[in-house]
Design a protein around this motif. Sequence first.
Motif, PDB file in Angstrom:
ATOM      1  N   ILE A 147      10.569   4.122  -3.137  1.00 50.69           N
ATOM      2  CA  ILE A 147      11.167   2.996  -3.859  1.00 50.69           C
ATOM      3  C   ILE A 147      12.510   2.623  -3.242  1.00 50.69           C
ATOM      4  CG2 ILE A 147      12.165   2.301  -6.075  1.00 50.69           C
ATOM      5  CD1 ILE A 147       9.933   4.024  -7.398  1.00 50.69           C
ATOM      6  N   VAL A 148      13.312   3.632  -3.001  1.00 51.36           N
ATOM      7  CA  VAL A 148      14.660   3.367  -2.489  1.00 51.36           C
ATOM      8  C   VAL A 148      14.605   2.713  -1.107  1.00 51.36           C
ATOM      9  CG1 VAL A 148      16.762   4.483  -1.647  1.00 51.36           C
ATOM     10  CG2 VAL A 148      15.802   5.134  -3.853  1.00 51.36           C
ATOM     11  N   ASP A 149      13.634   3.135  -0.297  1.00 50.07           N
ATOM     12  CA  ASP A 149      13.534   2.567   1.062  1.00 50.07           C
ATOM     13  C   ASP A 149      13.106   1.110   1.049  1.00 50.07           C
ATOM     14  OD1 ASP A 149      14.305   4.927   2.128  1.00 50.07           O
ATOM     15  OD2 ASP A 149      12.273   5.638   2.609  1.00 50.07           O
ATOM     16  N   ASN A 150      12.531   0.660  -0.039  1.00 46.30           N
ATOM     17  CA  ASN A 150      11.993  -0.699  -0.062  1.00 46.30           C
ATOM     18  C   ASN A 150      12.631  -1.598  -1.121  1.00 46.30           C
ATOM     19  OD1 ASN A 150       9.604  -0.582   1.937  1.00 46.30           O
ATOM     20  ND2 ASN A 150       9.404   1.288   0.717  1.00 46.30           N
ATOM     21  N   LEU A 151      13.798  -1.204  -1.604  1.00 52.27           N
ATOM     22  CA  LEU A 151      14.450  -1.960  -2.663  1.00 52.27           C
ATOM     23  C   LEU A 151      14.590  -3.437  -2.325  1.00 52.27           C
ATOM     24  CD1 LEU A 151      17.255   0.395  -3.970  1.00 52.27           C
ATOM     25  CD2 LEU A 151      15.259  -0.426  -5.214  1.00 52.27           C
ATOM     26  N   LYS A 152      14.200  -4.269  -3.274  1.00 50.27           N
ATOM     27  CA  LYS A 152      14.271  -5.728  -3.082  1.00 50.27           C
ATOM     28  C   LYS A 152      15.576  -6.251  -3.675  1.00 50.27           C
ATOM     29  CE  LYS A 152      10.710  -6.027  -0.842  1.00 50.27           C
ATOM     30  NZ  LYS A 152      11.234  -5.951   0.513  1.00 50.27           N
TER      31      LYS A 152
ATOM     32  N   GLY B  37       0.792  -1.215   0.000  1.00 51.09           N
ATOM     33  CA  GLY B  37       0.000   0.000   0.000  1.00 51.09           C
ATOM     34  C   GLY B  37       0.832   1.277   0.000  1.00 51.09           C
ATOM     35  N   LEU B  38       2.095   1.151  -0.303  1.00 52.71           N
ATOM     36  CA  LEU B  38       2.966   2.331  -0.316  1.00 52.71           C
ATOM     37  C   LEU B  38       2.813   3.114  -1.620  1.00 52.71           C
ATOM     38  CD1 LEU B  38       6.067   0.553   1.217  1.00 52.71           C
ATOM     39  CD2 LEU B  38       4.617   2.252   2.349  1.00 52.71           C
ATOM     40  N   LEU B  39       2.376   2.403  -2.652  1.00 51.16           N
ATOM     41  CA  LEU B  39       2.075   3.056  -3.916  1.00 51.16           C
ATOM     42  C   LEU B  39       0.691   2.613  -4.355  1.00 51.16           C
ATOM     43  CD1 LEU B  39       5.414   2.522  -5.937  1.00 51.16           C
ATOM     44  CD2 LEU B  39       4.537   4.692  -5.088  1.00 51.16           C
ATOM     45  N   LYS B  40      -0.012   3.530  -5.028  1.00 56.93           N
ATOM     46  CA  LYS B  40      -1.325   3.160  -5.545  1.00 56.93           C
ATOM     47  C   LYS B  40      -1.151   2.154  -6.673  1.00 56.93           C
ATOM     48  CE  LYS B  40      -2.673   7.526  -5.597  1.00 56.93           C
ATOM     49  NZ  LYS B  40      -3.325   8.745  -6.072  1.00 56.93           N
TER      50      LYS B  40
END
Length: 558
Positions: A66-71, A20-23
């Motif tokens: 995006i950067v905070d959640n990079l996989k 839910g961090l991005l629509k």
Amino acid sequence: MKKRLDDLLRATVEYCFDAGLLKRGPIPEYVIEVPNNAAHGHFATNLAMTFASTQRRRPLDIASTIVDNLKDEQGILESTKIAGPGFINFKIRAREWRKLLVQILRERADYGRSLAGQGEKVIVEFVSANPTGPLHLGHGRGAAIGDTLCRILSFCGYRVEREFYINDAGEQIRFLGESIYSRFRQIRDPDYPFPEKGYHGDYILDLAAAVSRDLDLETLDREEAITLCAEKGKAIMLSEIREDLTRFRVDFDSWYSEMDLHNSGLLEDTLKAVRRASYLFEEDGALWIRTSEMGDDKDRVIRKSDGRFTYFASDIAYHLQKHERGFTRAIDIWGADHHGYIPRIKASLTAHGIPEDWLSVMLIQLVKLWEGGEEIRMSKRAGTFVTLRELMDDVGVDAVRFVFLTKNHESPLDFDMDLVRKQDSENPVYYVQYAHARICSIFRKAEAEGMVLPAEPGDLLGGLVLEEELDLIRTMSLFPSLLRDISLTLEPHRLTYYLTDLAALFHRYFNLGTKTPEHRIITSDSNLTQARLWLVDGVRIVVANGLRLLGIGAPEKM
RNA sequence: GCCCCCGUAGCUCAGGUGGAUAGAGCACCAGAUUCCUAAUCUGGGUGCCGCAUGUUCGAGUCAUGCCGGGGGCACCA
């Protein structure tokens, strides 16, 4: 590497959707590119910026999400930064770059090969010079570009057929016969008239001599003699053209004769097909095709009022033939002066339900020859021109091919004889070839010193830590995608620029050793020496593969 | 008149399908070789990206118009 980064980014976006961090929504088109400024890392993406409008958030916000959640499951990233209006810049760990070098060393001559073309059947028609005279510079440019393009397309997984279309059925051949005959008669009678539209080149004299050796022209009547002169002359010219092309390292899979098109009745069949499609009409005693309804600016004549077909008729039949032969794509390489034919050919293809993009036409611009600061003017009719053969004799095949590929084919090319004759670093072909020769020389030296490389680099490559060394690997890693780009954009000249860049990087790296002995490739540290030898072996592989695709030799010594 | 191509540093040209501070070679100046090839390299500086509008977060790149250069218009090949 770009692909892996792309996978990583997509996984990240999916995760952000789930969390839910991005629509949730379609991922917009974005690019991952190598920034031209090294301070921006190894790769940069505009993903956050393209997302901005659909997400209705500021690009910088999206970028940090995006950067905070990079996989980054495999830990390929060394650092990630947000910069400028919303770019995300990445640095890749050195370890990953070294793995790419291993891949190059493993694939060797196959490095850069791909299946991108998926076996698509492509026919490339090029050179297609009239057999009424020797090949000149313009043909050479078309030959070099066409041949290199074919080599690249094959390497990228297309099934390529190279075809030479022989214009052997028209008026020009008749003029050739008249010219030869006239030159023959002039031996006895200097006042014998020369045809107005004849060919003035000296080679006609040679043809006249050759033809009259085999035939007793004296006893034949004029018409008969001219016909025979035309046939013989054509055959001789054609075989010379083949010889020149072979020497220029250009091989064709097929030679398609216009004459055959007529004799086999294909031309008539084509006309019937066109008639069925009701695009034909008669007017003023001629037969026309209604190309204006398909985007051409006017209708065109197919059969003249004197009953003879125009060249355009054969061209239509020829192209329909290509389509019927099962090619899903056709590329024609023409001189730029033929550009007016594109709309009418495409129009007539459209009339047969063949999609517009089935045929791509590459127009090759003029070649101008310069020597001693002056332009050498050329005219085939007047017989003042420089042949491809003379050029090969003068400066060599390697240099000629390379220079023909140093410019976009849509730009006119100035061919500077003085520069191309030079055998030093000012001549780009020597600059690139020398990189290859120099590496071979380094290996000879290493062997002389008793250095033996193991079969696989293993962990040794960890010794490659210099920015210059990793830079070389990064540049080498662009090679496969460059070839794919070339096969899509049909711009083979980009390969010469790439090789020049790579060669420059290598020479610069080599020269580090002249200032700082510990940066030499062969050092007292045997592990480091081996790692560096692997590195330059990689460079040698890429340079050799590139030169091979250009049809240029990769010398071991210069 | 219509169509195509070109216009980027003094010169010759790149510019990766729209990205951040537009690059290379040559030319010019100064330097580097007890050394794996000096057939090489290092440093020094330049731009109204032809002009003008537009498209958009963003244009050398896309659109339209204009200017300048080259090429082409056919019942020639």
